[in-house]
Design an enzyme around this catalytic site. Sequence first.
Site, mmCIF file in Angstrom:
data_model
loop_
_atom_site.group_PDB
_atom_site.id
_atom_site.type_symbol
_atom_site.label_atom_id
_atom_site.label_comp_id
_atom_site.label_asym_id
_atom_site.label_seq_id
_atom_site.Cartn_x
_atom_site.Cartn_y
_atom_site.Cartn_z
ATOM 1 N N TYR A 158 7.282 -4.323 5.776
ATOM 2 C CA TYR A 158 7.290 -3.993 4.345
ATOM 3 C C TYR A 158 8.538 -4.526 3.633
ATOM 4 O O TYR A 158 8.905 -3.990 2.582
ATOM 5 C CB TYR A 158 7.201 -2.470 4.168
ATOM 6 C CG TYR A 158 5.780 -1.927 4.251
ATOM 7 C CD1 TYR A 158 4.752 -2.448 3.452
ATOM 8 C CD2 TYR A 158 5.457 -0.879 5.112
ATOM 9 C CE1 TYR A 158 3.459 -1.946 3.518
ATOM 10 C CE2 TYR A 158 4.159 -0.370 5.173
ATOM 11 C CZ TYR A 158 3.166 -0.907 4.368
ATOM 12 O OH TYR A 158 1.881 -0.408 4.421
ATOM 13 N N ASN A 192 -2.792 6.250 2.035
ATOM 14 C CA ASN A 192 -3.977 5.481 1.626
ATOM 15 C C ASN A 192 -4.627 4.724 2.785
ATOM 16 O O ASN A 192 -5.396 3.789 2.585
ATOM 17 C CB ASN A 192 -3.655 4.572 0.431
ATOM 18 C CG ASN A 192 -2.601 3.534 0.761
ATOM 19 O OD1 ASN A 192 -2.166 3.426 1.909
ATOM 20 N ND2 ASN A 192 -2.196 2.765 -0.228
ATOM 21 N N HIS A 202 -3.945 -0.999 5.407
ATOM 22 C CA HIS A 202 -3.174 -2.117 4.840
ATOM 23 C C HIS A 202 -3.998 -3.393 4.967
ATOM 24 O O HIS A 202 -4.677 -3.597 5.976
ATOM 25 C CB HIS A 202 -1.857 -2.309 5.615
ATOM 26 C CG HIS A 202 -1.176 -3.595 5.280
ATOM 27 N ND1 HIS A 202 -0.355 -3.730 4.184
ATOM 28 C CD2 HIS A 202 -1.253 -4.827 5.858
ATOM 29 C CE1 HIS A 202 0.064 -4.994 4.110
ATOM 30 N NE2 HIS A 202 -0.464 -5.673 5.119
ATOM 31 N N GLU A 219 2.111 -11.971 8.351
ATOM 32 C CA GLU A 219 1.814 -10.670 8.963
ATOM 33 C C GLU A 219 1.109 -10.841 10.317
ATOM 34 O O GLU A 219 1.399 -10.103 11.265
ATOM 35 C CB GLU A 219 0.989 -9.812 7.999
ATOM 36 C CG GLU A 219 1.830 -9.390 6.796
ATOM 37 C CD GLU A 219 1.079 -8.580 5.745
ATOM 38 O OE1 GLU A 219 1.748 -8.025 4.856
ATOM 39 O OE2 GLU A 219 -0.170 -8.507 5.790
HETATM 40 P P1 ADP Z 1 -0.954 -2.356 -0.949
HETATM 41 O O1 ADP Z 1 -0.879 -1.577 0.345
HETATM 42 O O2 ADP Z 1 -2.183 -1.983 -1.740
HETATM 43 O O3 ADP Z 1 -0.819 -3.844 -0.744
HETATM 44 P P2 ADP Z 1 1.817 -2.263 -1.913
HETATM 45 O O4 ADP Z 1 2.126 -3.458 -1.093
HETATM 46 O O5 ADP Z 1 2.236 -2.234 -3.343
HETATM 47 O O6 ADP Z 1 0.262 -1.897 -1.881
HETATM 48 O O7 ADP Z 1 2.482 -0.981 -1.228
HETATM 49 C C1 ADP Z 1 2.484 -0.834 0.164
HETATM 50 C C2 ADP Z 1 2.243 0.598 0.492
HETATM 51 O O8 ADP Z 1 3.315 1.386 -0.027
HETATM 52 C C3 ADP Z 1 0.991 1.218 -0.140
HETATM 53 O O9 ADP Z 1 -0.189 0.929 0.582
HETATM 54 C C4 ADP Z 1 1.339 2.683 -0.115
HETATM 55 O O10 ADP Z 1 1.101 3.235 1.184
HETATM 56 C C5 ADP Z 1 2.838 2.665 -0.356
HETATM 57 N N1 ADP Z 1 3.129 2.929 -1.771
HETATM 58 C C6 ADP Z 1 2.929 2.083 -2.803
HETATM 59 N N2 ADP Z 1 3.294 2.659 -3.976
HETATM 60 C C7 ADP Z 1 3.746 3.904 -3.646
HETATM 61 C C8 ADP Z 1 4.268 4.994 -4.382
HETATM 62 N N3 ADP Z 1 4.409 4.920 -5.709
HETATM 63 N N4 ADP Z 1 4.630 6.103 -3.725
HETATM 64 C C9 ADP Z 1 4.491 6.185 -2.374
HETATM 65 N N5 ADP Z 1 4.017 5.186 -1.609
HETATM 66 C C10 ADP Z 1 3.636 4.060 -2.232
#
Ligand code: ADP
Length: 163
Positions: free
Chosen positions: A63, A126, A129, A140
């Site tokens: 990340y 959620n 990924h 990745e």
């Molecule tokens: P994605 O997983 O949809 O590609 P991002 O790369 O923006 O989204 O974010 C990575 C992960 O970080 C998200 O899947 C989620 O688990 C977490 N995340 C993103 N925004 C938030 C937030 N506002 N608060 C807490 N966790 C978050």
Amino acid sequence: MLSGKASDLVLKILMERTFIAIKPDGVQRGLISEIIERFERKGFKLVAIKLVVPSKTFAQKHYHDLKDRPFFNGLCNFLSSGPVLAMVWEGEGVITYGRKLIGATDPHKSEPGTIRGDLAIVVGRNIIHGSDGPETAKNEINLWFKPDELTNYTSNQEKWTYG
Ligand code: ADP
């Protein structure tokens, strides 16, 4: 009309790979088969899979683009808190379409019918990924898998899926 060999070549060029991971919440909630089924039913091909508990350092690498976000530390703690099912899926358009199957980052904004829309409620849990573009997918896949963990095979279904 392309000859068999030419259409095989076109298909090979159009083929993409993406990195998909079921995060610790998805694994713990027993959603592995449900999620894999959605990718399989679409016609995508599983080419690598393993269950791993990533270290916090590894999670930080995965990340790293989010290192300045306030939730970064909690996110990395969470990713390294239990088993993650790491996978590589292959298919035409699998990077973009995989993101569609997954749904928006915030499950409240994910459409019903998507994985997050149907199976998750809050953004911090959620469940899944998926790589967000070709460059990310390449990085990745290389981060999570060694080259010899990636399989190359022709599925019998491909001629029926792609024609
Ligand atoms: P994605 O997983 O949809 O590609 P991002 O790369 O923006 O989204 O974010 C990575 C992960 O970080 C998200 O899947 C989620 O688990 C977490 N995340 C993103 N925004 C938030 C937030 N506002 N608060 C807490 N966790 C978050």
